[in-house]
Design a protein around this motif. Structure first.
Motif, PDB file in Angstrom:
ATOM      1  N   MET A 195       0.831  -1.214   0.000  1.00 36.76           N
ATOM      2  CA  MET A 195       0.000   0.000   0.000  1.00 36.76           C
ATOM      3  C   MET A 195       0.864   1.262   0.000  1.00 36.76           C
ATOM      4  O   MET A 195       1.980   1.273   0.532  1.00 36.76           O
ATOM      5  CB  MET A 195      -0.876   0.060   1.260  1.00 36.76           C
ATOM      6  CG  MET A 195      -1.695  -1.163   1.569  1.00 36.76           C
ATOM      7  SD  MET A 195      -3.100  -1.371   0.484  1.00 36.76           S
ATOM      8  CE  MET A 195      -4.182  -0.086   1.055  1.00 36.76           C
ATOM      9  N   VAL A 312      -1.295  -4.122   3.638  1.00 35.91           N
ATOM     10  CA  VAL A 312      -2.740  -3.995   3.836  1.00 35.91           C
ATOM     11  C   VAL A 312      -3.172  -4.423   5.249  1.00 35.91           C
ATOM     12  O   VAL A 312      -4.128  -3.879   5.801  1.00 35.91           O
ATOM     13  CB  VAL A 312      -3.531  -4.732   2.715  1.00 35.91           C
ATOM     14  CG1 VAL A 312      -3.369  -6.247   2.797  1.00 35.91           C
ATOM     15  CG2 VAL A 312      -4.991  -4.319   2.702  1.00 35.91           C
ATOM     16  N   TYR A 315      -3.636  -1.505   7.409  1.00 40.76           N
ATOM     17  CA  TYR A 315      -4.423  -0.408   6.841  1.00 40.76           C
ATOM     18  C   TYR A 315      -5.165   0.415   7.907  1.00 40.76           C
ATOM     19  O   TYR A 315      -5.087   1.643   7.924  1.00 40.76           O
ATOM     20  CB  TYR A 315      -5.409  -0.963   5.791  1.00 40.76           C
ATOM     21  CG  TYR A 315      -6.358   0.099   5.307  1.00 40.76           C
ATOM     22  CD1 TYR A 315      -5.951   1.043   4.368  1.00 40.76           C
ATOM     23  CD2 TYR A 315      -7.663   0.190   5.818  1.00 40.76           C
ATOM     24  CE1 TYR A 315      -6.803   2.042   3.941  1.00 40.76           C
ATOM     25  CE2 TYR A 315      -8.521   1.200   5.401  1.00 40.76           C
ATOM     26  CZ  TYR A 315      -8.088   2.116   4.464  1.00 40.76           C
ATOM     27  OH  TYR A 315      -8.925   3.111   4.060  1.00 40.76           O
ATOM     28  N   GLN A 316      -5.882  -0.287   8.803  1.00 40.85           N
ATOM     29  CA  GLN A 316      -6.709   0.427   9.800  1.00 40.85           C
ATOM     30  C   GLN A 316      -5.846   1.329  10.681  1.00 40.85           C
ATOM     31  O   GLN A 316      -6.193   2.483  10.942  1.00 40.85           O
ATOM     32  CB  GLN A 316      -7.454  -0.569  10.719  1.00 40.85           C
ATOM     33  CG  GLN A 316      -8.416  -1.489  10.006  1.00 40.85           C
ATOM     34  CD  GLN A 316      -9.605  -0.736   9.397  1.00 40.85           C
ATOM     35  OE1 GLN A 316      -9.765   0.456   9.619  1.00 40.85           O
ATOM     36  NE2 GLN A 316     -10.413  -1.428   8.614  1.00 40.85           N
ATOM     37  N   ALA A 319      -4.521   4.302   8.597  1.00 41.02           N
ATOM     38  CA  ALA A 319      -5.606   5.246   8.267  1.00 41.02           C
ATOM     39  C   ALA A 319      -5.997   6.047   9.510  1.00 41.02           C
ATOM     40  O   ALA A 319      -6.306   7.243   9.424  1.00 41.02           O
ATOM     41  CB  ALA A 319      -6.814   4.489   7.703  1.00 41.02           C
ATOM     42  N   ILE A 327      -4.832   6.995   0.608  1.00 38.89           N
ATOM     43  CA  ILE A 327      -4.267   5.634   0.633  1.00 38.89           C
ATOM     44  C   ILE A 327      -4.748   4.834  -0.562  1.00 38.89           C
ATOM     45  O   ILE A 327      -5.929   4.879  -0.912  1.00 38.89           O
ATOM     46  CB  ILE A 327      -4.656   4.928   1.950  1.00 38.89           C
ATOM     47  CG1 ILE A 327      -4.011   5.681   3.126  1.00 38.89           C
ATOM     48  CG2 ILE A 327      -4.225   3.462   1.947  1.00 38.89           C
ATOM     49  CD1 ILE A 327      -4.337   5.113   4.491  1.00 38.89           C
TER      50      ILE A 327
END
Ligand code: PMV
Length: 332
Positions: A195, A312, A315-316, A319, A327
């Motif tokens: 990512m 990934v 990710y949380q 973010a 993203i």
């Protein structure tokens, strides 16, 4: 005869008479260098001192339409706005188009558009010149192969030669004076789950263009002597990390390479520093997340924006830590 970009271009283009379409079209993605191109062995041909390696940002494109017009000067539209002919960007495009002008093609009309993330701070000269060369290839029905397109794009902007494929792309520096061995090729590795987070740092215009900054670094930075060897080492390590999909190794090498590039610049005289306080804040946050056990790394080009690299699975967390980050996955 001295070799000029024009003579190289004549060598690359087909000999048959040109058939000109009404409109030519090309589109090309943005790329981000993981192992940076910094320093030229020949400025007029954009020939690099070292190889470099990038990853393409999918769905973040420049789209370009071009046609021949009967006029005294080019008409250039960027994101639907007509550019004054004396702006730096318009001059740069027109100078490049001079290579392709003759009595039958005195001027061009160009419409170029960048998709959202590009306007939000990703380098657009690479995707812009790659799209322009593809549009010229279509306009004149040259049917050039990827190598020739990559060489032509490089003559517009060095990093543009890598903006022609998805995924990882390797630009080999080459050794020839005419640069016919200096072009990019895609690597075939993919990395689902990799990512990118783009942190746009607001600020005034760049203090210095990458062209000038490269020149200043190569001419005045005592650290530049170590750069070619560092790049070779980083390139070997990064390719290994890509093959084994070892993210921590991958992120560490990409980050170290960006830091080494900025260190060579900082040591120039006068010093070049593209970081703003907000860039530094993001970098400190990345270091803190790593201390907390999250594998996130960053890279930075010739500007204040910071690009986050992570997987990934995180990710949380990323973010939540960087709510302003744009993203996106690097592989579909
Ligand atoms: O191609 P240019 O002249 O825009 O230079 C690009 C320089 C960096 O973005 C800092 C590094 C790279 O390899 O893209």
């Amino acid at each position: 005869m001295t070799t000029t970009p024009k003579t190289i271009i004549t060598e690359l283009l087909p000999e048959r008479p040109q058939s000109i379409k009404t409109v030519g079209y090309g589109e090309a993605p943005v790329n981000i260098a993981l192992i940076k191109y910094w320093g030229k062995r020949c400025a007029s041909f954009n020939l690099p001192v070292t190889d470099s390696l990038s990853v393409t940002v999918p769905h973040t494109l420049s789209r370009t339409h071009i046609k021949v017009i009967d006029a005294h000067e080019d008409q250039i539209y960027l994101n639907q706005q007509k550019l004054e002919t004396n702006t730096a960007f318009a001059k740069r495009l027109s100078n490049f188009l001079n290579y392709f002008r003759d009595d039958a093609t005195p001027a061009f009309e160009i419409y170029t558009e960048n998709t959202v993330a590009t306007a939000a701070g990703l380098a657009s000269s690479a995707s812009g010149f790659a799209a322009l060369v593809l549009a010229l290839n279509d306009l004149f029905s040259w049917q050039l192969d990827d190598t020739a397109i990559s060489i032509l794009a490089r003559l517009g902007s060095g990093s543009a030669c890598r903006s022609l494929w998805p995924g990882f792309v390797h630009w080999q520096a080459g050794i020839r004076d005419d640069g016919l061995d200096s072009y990019a090729k895609p690597l075939h590795d993919t990395w689902p789950g990799l990512m990118l987070g783009l942190m746009v740092v607001e600020g005034s215009a760049k203090p210095i263009s990458s062209r000038e900054a490269m020149q200043l670094t190569t001419q005045t930075s005592p650290l530049y002597r170590a750069w070619p060897h560092t790049v070779q080492q980083h390139l070997n390590d990064l390719r290994q990390a890509i093959q084994s999909q070892d993210f921590e190794h991958f992120g560490r090498i990409a980050e170290q390479n960006a830091l080494a590039m900025h260190a060579t610049m900082l040591a120039s005289s006068p010093s070049i520093d593209y970081r703003l306080p907000a860039s530094w804040t993001v970098i400190q946050q990345v270091y803190q997340l790593r201390r907390d056990g999250i594998a996130v790394y960053f890279t930075q080009d010739a500007g204040p924006n910071i690009k986050l690299l992570f997987e990934v699975k995180d990710y949380q967390t990323i973010a939540a830590a960087f709510p302003a980050a744009a993203i996106q996955p690097l592989f579909d």
